[in-house]
Scaffold this active site. Structure first.
Site, PDB file in Angstrom:
ATOM      1  N   ASP A 159      -4.642  -2.330  -5.544  1.00  0.00           N
ATOM      2  CA  ASP A 159      -5.003  -1.099  -4.846  1.00  0.00           C
ATOM      3  C   ASP A 159      -3.897  -0.688  -3.882  1.00  0.00           C
ATOM      4  O   ASP A 159      -3.502  -1.460  -3.006  1.00  0.00           O
ATOM      5  CB  ASP A 159      -6.309  -1.314  -4.068  1.00  0.00           C
ATOM      6  CG  ASP A 159      -6.764  -0.054  -3.351  1.00  0.00           C
ATOM      7  OD1 ASP A 159      -7.491   0.755  -3.963  1.00  0.00           O
ATOM      8  OD2 ASP A 159      -6.382   0.141  -2.172  1.00  0.00           O
ATOM      9  N   TYR A 217       0.364   4.548   1.960  1.00  0.00           N
ATOM     10  CA  TYR A 217       0.844   3.206   2.289  1.00  0.00           C
ATOM     11  C   TYR A 217       2.370   3.102   2.181  1.00  0.00           C
ATOM     12  O   TYR A 217       2.964   2.194   2.764  1.00  0.00           O
ATOM     13  CB  TYR A 217       0.237   2.156   1.358  1.00  0.00           C
ATOM     14  CG  TYR A 217      -1.262   2.052   1.378  1.00  0.00           C
ATOM     15  CD1 TYR A 217      -2.045   2.749   2.315  1.00  0.00           C
ATOM     16  CD2 TYR A 217      -1.937   1.276   0.432  1.00  0.00           C
ATOM     17  CE1 TYR A 217      -3.424   2.662   2.305  1.00  0.00           C
ATOM     18  CE2 TYR A 217      -3.319   1.174   0.439  1.00  0.00           C
ATOM     19  CZ  TYR A 217      -4.052   1.881   1.364  1.00  0.00           C
ATOM     20  OH  TYR A 217      -5.422   1.781   1.347  1.00  0.00           O
ATOM     21  N   LYS A 270      -4.107   6.661  -4.233  1.00  0.00           N
ATOM     22  CA  LYS A 270      -4.937   7.666  -3.570  1.00  0.00           C
ATOM     23  C   LYS A 270      -4.117   8.868  -3.130  1.00  0.00           C
ATOM     24  O   LYS A 270      -2.943   8.732  -2.754  1.00  0.00           O
ATOM     25  CB  LYS A 270      -5.626   7.049  -2.340  1.00  0.00           C
ATOM     26  CG  LYS A 270      -6.353   5.745  -2.629  1.00  0.00           C
ATOM     27  CD  LYS A 270      -6.912   5.124  -1.345  1.00  0.00           C
ATOM     28  CE  LYS A 270      -7.369   3.706  -1.589  1.00  0.00           C
ATOM     29  NZ  LYS A 270      -6.224   2.756  -1.689  1.00  0.00           N
ATOM     30  N   HIS A 275      -8.340  10.200  -0.768  1.00  0.00           N
ATOM     31  CA  HIS A 275      -8.314   9.161   0.265  1.00  0.00           C
ATOM     32  C   HIS A 275      -9.357   9.385   1.365  1.00  0.00           C
ATOM     33  O   HIS A 275     -10.044   8.438   1.778  1.00  0.00           O
ATOM     34  CB  HIS A 275      -6.908   9.091   0.878  1.00  0.00           C
ATOM     35  CG  HIS A 275      -6.566   7.744   1.416  1.00  0.00           C
ATOM     36  ND1 HIS A 275      -5.278   7.267   1.447  1.00  0.00           N
ATOM     37  CD2 HIS A 275      -7.326   6.762   1.960  1.00  0.00           C
ATOM     38  CE1 HIS A 275      -5.263   6.046   1.972  1.00  0.00           C
ATOM     39  NE2 HIS A 275      -6.495   5.727   2.285  1.00  0.00           N
TER      40      HIS A 275
END
Length: 279
Positions: free
Chosen positions: A44, A49, A74, A107
């Site tokens: 994931d 990120y 996401k 998200h």
């Protein structure tokens, strides 16, 4: 690896490896490689990120076929809207390599800059998700941090129902209403922060169950999620912890142990509220 089946027939592993706040580069790459070598098959990540390329490199280093890995990423809040979503997806796809992504999620439902018009914002975003699904660029589509009222709106304006909702869930914060809602709709639930950012390790009830089962507090917390019917996404960059978090398939929690853990009330939400996020 045990699997669950999404309503469209796609199989998803019952436990995943999370990469939130894992720095891009060697740390992320090595973590992903070790996770896959350990047995994880769900990785994931998210555009936010900043480590999608490192996730790809970690998968390549593992020498496991890409088709055997279930990759989730996401859409970030700045990229909502039909056209923006399609552009953002292409960037994530390029970062992750290959010609498809297994699961693509919105998200957050209510980005700060769309606080007053999130409904119209979601409509355009989801239309783009449906196009990506129809074109087989993604195998499954879903959402993250959506509560029942967000899902109610989405479902009344969608042709394709979300297959997954990834939300904060852990002992002390079971998010019972949302989990029940999703199960009623056939939406699988994933749990981020399943070990409550280690804040639950010293809680007496958790320590008691850990001692009783001969497992670590982290393993008990992760098993609690699985026995609740949700998919935990533990994260760590420490090899020993990565292995520890994965090794939860050799036990289940008894009804009494689940009752004890369900009684924990002194943790609560650790992340932002979906209706009041500041990003």
């Amino acid at each position: 690896m045990n699997y669950k089946t999404l309503y469209n027939g796609v199989k998803i592993p019952e436990i995943g490896y999370g990469t939130y706040k894992t720095p891009a580069g060697d740390i992320c790459e090595n973590g992903v490689r070790i996770a896959i070598e350990t047995g994880y098959r769900l990785i994931d990540t998210a555009a936010f990120y900043g480590n999608e390329k490192s996730v790809k490199d970690g998968i390549i280093d593992s020498n496991i076929c890409r088709n055997d890995i279930f990759i989730t990423t996401k859409l970030w809040n700045d990229d909502h809207g039909y056209d923006n979503t399609l552009r953002a997806f292409e960037k994530s796809l390029e970062n992750l390599g290959g010609d498809y992504i297994d699961l693509y999620l919105i998200h957050w439902p209510v980005p700060l800059k769309h606080r007053d018009d999130w409904q119209s914002d979601i409509k355009g975003t989801w239309r783009a998700f449906e196009r990506l699904y129809d074109e087989k660029a993604v195998r499954a589509v879903g959402v993250s941090n959506f509560l029942p009222h967000h899902l109610d709106f989405l479902l009344t304006n969608a042709n394709i129902m979300p297959m997954v909702n990834q939300i904060e869930i852990h002992v002390g914060y079971p998010e019972t209403e949302t989990v029940s809602y999703c199960k009623d709709k056939g939406i699988e639930v994933e749990a981020w922060a399943p070990i409550a950012k280690a804040k639950a390790f010293d809680i007496p009830e958790v320590k008691h169950v850990a001692e009783k089962t001969g497992k670590t507090p982290a393993q008990v917390l992760i098993r609690w999620c699985i026995d609740k019917g949700v998919i935990p996404l533990p994260k760590s960059v420490t090899p020993e912890r990565i292995v520890e978090n994965f090794n939860v398939s050799d036990f289940t929690l008894s009804e009494e142990e689940m009752r004890i853990l369900d009684g924990v009330t002194d943790i609560g939400r650790l992340g932002s509220h979906p209706d009041d996020c500041r990003f």
